[in-house]
Scaffold this active site. Structure first.
Site, PDB file in Angstrom:
ATOM      1  N   TYR A   1      -4.610  12.382 -54.780  1.00 50.54           N
ATOM      2  CA  TYR A   1      -3.018  11.748 -54.678  1.00 50.54           C
ATOM      3  C   TYR A   1      -2.098  12.781 -55.786  1.00 50.54           C
ATOM      4  CZ  TYR A   1       1.455   9.355 -55.188  1.00 50.54           C
ATOM      5  OH  TYR A   1       2.940   8.900 -54.860  1.00 50.54           O
TER       6      TYR A   1
ATOM      7  N   LYS B   1       0.407  15.950 -54.799  1.00 47.17           N
ATOM      8  CA  LYS B   1       1.842  16.042 -55.128  1.00 47.17           C
ATOM      9  C   LYS B   1       1.991  17.309 -56.071  1.00 47.17           C
ATOM     10  CE  LYS B   1       3.463  12.221 -53.412  1.00 47.17           C
ATOM     11  NZ  LYS B   1       4.160  12.307 -52.432  1.00 47.17           N
TER      12      LYS B   1
HETATM   13  P1  NAD Z   1       3.513   3.432 -48.535  1.00 47.45           P
HETATM   14  O1  NAD Z   1       2.066   3.492 -48.491  1.00 47.45           O
HETATM   15  O2  NAD Z   1       4.171   2.030 -48.648  1.00 47.45           O
HETATM   16  O3  NAD Z   1       4.375   3.866 -46.973  1.00 47.45           O
HETATM   17  C1  NAD Z   1       3.844   4.921 -46.681  1.00 47.45           C
HETATM   18  C2  NAD Z   1       4.162   4.872 -44.961  1.00 47.45           C
HETATM   19  O4  NAD Z   1       3.678   6.080 -44.459  1.00 47.45           O
HETATM   20  C3  NAD Z   1       3.328   3.843 -44.508  1.00 47.45           C
HETATM   21  O5  NAD Z   1       4.190   2.819 -43.474  1.00 47.45           O
HETATM   22  C4  NAD Z   1       2.371   4.396 -43.442  1.00 47.45           C
HETATM   23  O6  NAD Z   1       2.120   3.786 -42.052  1.00 47.45           O
HETATM   24  C5  NAD Z   1       3.343   5.905 -43.140  1.00 47.45           C
HETATM   25  N1  NAD Z   1       2.177   7.063 -42.609  1.00 47.45           N
HETATM   26  C6  NAD Z   1       1.114   7.125 -43.282  1.00 47.45           C
HETATM   27  N2  NAD Z   1       0.327   8.272 -42.671  1.00 47.45           N
HETATM   28  C7  NAD Z   1       1.410   8.457 -41.516  1.00 47.45           C
HETATM   29  C8  NAD Z   1       1.709   9.591 -40.676  1.00 47.45           C
HETATM   30  N3  NAD Z   1       0.492  10.455 -40.396  1.00 47.45           N
HETATM   31  N4  NAD Z   1       2.769   9.654 -40.090  1.00 47.45           N
HETATM   32  C9  NAD Z   1       3.656   8.799 -40.152  1.00 47.45           C
HETATM   33  N5  NAD Z   1       3.740   7.990 -41.094  1.00 47.45           N
HETATM   34  C10 NAD Z   1       2.575   7.677 -41.731  1.00 47.45           C
HETATM   35  O7  NAD Z   1       4.428   4.334 -49.593  1.00 47.45           O
HETATM   36  P2  NAD Z   1       5.607   4.301 -50.282  1.00 47.45           P
HETATM   37  O8  NAD Z   1       5.294   3.451 -51.555  1.00 47.45           O
HETATM   38  O9  NAD Z   1       6.701   3.823 -49.410  1.00 47.45           O
HETATM   39  O10 NAD Z   1       5.722   5.854 -50.971  1.00 47.45           O
HETATM   40  C11 NAD Z   1       6.666   6.903 -50.025  1.00 47.45           C
HETATM   41  C12 NAD Z   1       6.586   7.941 -50.743  1.00 47.45           C
HETATM   42  O11 NAD Z   1       7.050   7.871 -52.162  1.00 47.45           O
HETATM   43  C13 NAD Z   1       4.913   8.826 -50.937  1.00 47.45           C
HETATM   44  O12 NAD Z   1       5.420  10.170 -50.756  1.00 47.45           O
HETATM   45  C14 NAD Z   1       4.651   8.355 -52.208  1.00 47.45           C
HETATM   46  O13 NAD Z   1       3.960   9.166 -52.652  1.00 47.45           O
HETATM   47  C15 NAD Z   1       6.083   8.184 -53.079  1.00 47.45           C
HETATM   48  N6  NAD Z   1       6.125   7.436 -54.162  1.00 47.45           N
HETATM   49  C16 NAD Z   1       5.680   6.277 -54.406  1.00 47.45           C
HETATM   50  C17 NAD Z   1       5.715   5.444 -55.174  1.00 47.45           C
HETATM   51  C18 NAD Z   1       5.644   3.968 -55.287  1.00 47.45           C
HETATM   52  O14 NAD Z   1       5.566   3.443 -56.355  1.00 47.45           O
HETATM   53  N7  NAD Z   1       5.930   3.410 -54.189  1.00 47.45           N
HETATM   54  C19 NAD Z   1       5.562   5.950 -56.513  1.00 47.45           C
HETATM   55  C20 NAD Z   1       5.733   7.409 -56.625  1.00 47.45           C
HETATM   56  C21 NAD Z   1       5.871   8.172 -55.469  1.00 47.45           C
HETATM   57  N1  SER Z   2       3.016   3.871 -57.394  1.00 46.77           N
HETATM   58  C1  SER Z   2       2.252   5.256 -57.126  1.00 46.77           C
HETATM   59  C2  SER Z   2       0.928   4.789 -57.279  1.00 46.77           C
HETATM   60  O1  SER Z   2       0.562   4.039 -58.175  1.00 46.77           O
HETATM   61  C3  SER Z   2       2.935   6.092 -58.279  1.00 46.77           C
HETATM   62  O2  SER Z   2       2.871   7.367 -57.339  1.00 46.77           O
HETATM   63  O3  SER Z   2       0.102   5.702 -56.499  1.00 46.77           O
END
Ligand code: NAD
Ligand code: SER
Length: 317
Positions: A141, A145
């Site tokens: 991951y 990124k």
């Molecule tokens: P999540 O896993 O909750 O949601 C991701 C969504 O993407 C899901 O609903 C999934 O069904 C959808 N998805 C997966 N494959 C897909 C595809 N091929 N086409 C369309 N949709 C698809 O993730 P999140 O926590 O909402 O994170 C959103 C973004 O923020 C990501 O890029 C993640 O890396 C980034 N991020 C999140 C966090 C966190 O703590 N939540 C922290 C750092 C970065």
């Molecule tokens: N919340 C995310 C994880 O734990 C950080 O990108 O993967």
């Protein structure tokens, strides 16, 4: 009059679920289209079923709705990615490049692509990790990124695409469950505190990680996306800080509201991922360039989480 049309990809996820209504409030219901692999049970806005690895389907949706901005949230997160690294890499990179290519061919105005604290590894300073440092991530991951950050700079320089990005810390929200990250324990702990009184934590009591409450994360997202282009000096991704805490500190904050809540510790493979990440983040570049300032500390976040969860959970004590 607001004329843009925004496509949110991965809208059913932890961040997308909370972001959609915020975008609708800010820009109007007709200006926001959600999309994900599956239709939600009760979509709160225009919604398209989309697998973003399919470039033609993505292009068709952009054409159909005259999309001018994309928030690309689809990704496989840190813990889930380790189960199948090649699949996670392929999904994260294919969706990213499809979004950048569609942004190029449709001349989109702006694209938001989140990055993560997972870009940091053993070489980075642990406390107040600086914006510019050596990036040696330990997860697939994190590797994806770092690659995404480099691709963002490339597409911006070569094609002039206005790509903006934040290195989100672990996001804490009540609107939906997180999707397979290492920081998920914090959200799980709130749910278990309400429903079961005990939680078995997969990180040790003293594992300190950078986190952010969802309202701060969404505010930062809107702030960076609405900032004038010349204020965006960093085209890889901005460090973003909310708060930092350990499982032990979160338990104490929860005990203020639920004194009977207890926690046991059974570290698993996610411990080594957490150990490779910073304790806290220096986000002074974001503060300087586009005025970022978080609002939520541990106490305020805990109160907001209980208030949000109690509005959703019928079975609260
Ligand atoms: P999540 O896993 O909750 O949601 C991701 C969504 O993407 C899901 O609903 C999934 O069904 C959808 N998805 C997966 N494959 C897909 C595809 N091929 N086409 C369309 N949709 C698809 O993730 P999140 O926590 O909402 O994170 C959103 C973004 O923020 C990501 O890029 C993640 O890396 C980034 N991020 C999140 C966090 C966190 O703590 N939540 C922290 C750092 C970065
Ligand atoms: N919340 C995310 C994880 O734990 C950080 O990108 O993967």
């Amino acid at each position: 009059m607001y004329t843009d049309k925004i496509l949110v990809i991965g809208a059913n996820g932890q961040i997308g679920t909370a972001l959609l209504p915020v975008l609708q409030n800010a820009f109007g219901i007709n200006h926001v289209i959600g999309s994900d692999l599956f239709m939600p049970d009760s979509p709160c806005c225009f919604f398209e079923k989309l697998d973003a690895t399919n470039a033609a389907d993505l292009a068709n949706i952009c054409k159909k709705h005259n999309i001018t901005q994309i928030y690309h949230l689809a990704a496989i997160l840190s813990a889930k990615g380790e189960a199948d690294p090649v699949w996670a890499w392929n999904l994260n990179m294919t969706t990213l490049l499809n979004v950048f290519e569609v942004a190029r061919s449709f001349d989109l105005k702006k694209v938001f692509v989140p990055s993560s604290i997972a870009v940091f590894g053993g070489s980075a300073q642990k406390k107040h990790t600086p914006q510019h440092t050596y990036l040696d991530p330990t997860t697939v991951y994190g590797v994806s990124k770092v690659a995404a950050e480099n691709w963002s700079v490339y597409y911006h320089k070569r094609y002039g695409i206005d790509i903006r990005s934040l290195r989100y810390p672990g996001v804490i929200s009540y609107q939906s469950m997180p999707g397979g990250g290492t920081t998920d324990y914090a959200v799980d702990m709130f749910h278990k505190a309400i429903t079961e009184e005990n939680y078995i934590c997969y990180l040790t009591q003293n594992t300190c990680l950078p986190m952010i409450y969802i309202d701060d994360a969404l505010q930062a997202t809107l702030n960076i996306m609405e900032a004038p282009s010349d204020k965006i000096k960093i085209r890889s991704s901005y460090n973003l800080s909310g708060l930092s805490f350990t499982p032990g500190e979160l338990i104490k904050a929860i005990n203020v509201h639920l004194p009977d809540f207890t926690c046991d510790f059974l570290p698993d493979f996610r411990q080594s991922i957490a150990d490779s990440w910073p304790y806290s983040i220096d986000d002074s570049e974001a503060r300087k360039d586009w005025g970022w300032k978080p609002v939520y500390d541990l106490e305020k976040m805990t109160t907001a989480m209980f208030s949000g969860l109690s509005s959703l959970l019928i079975d609260i004590k």
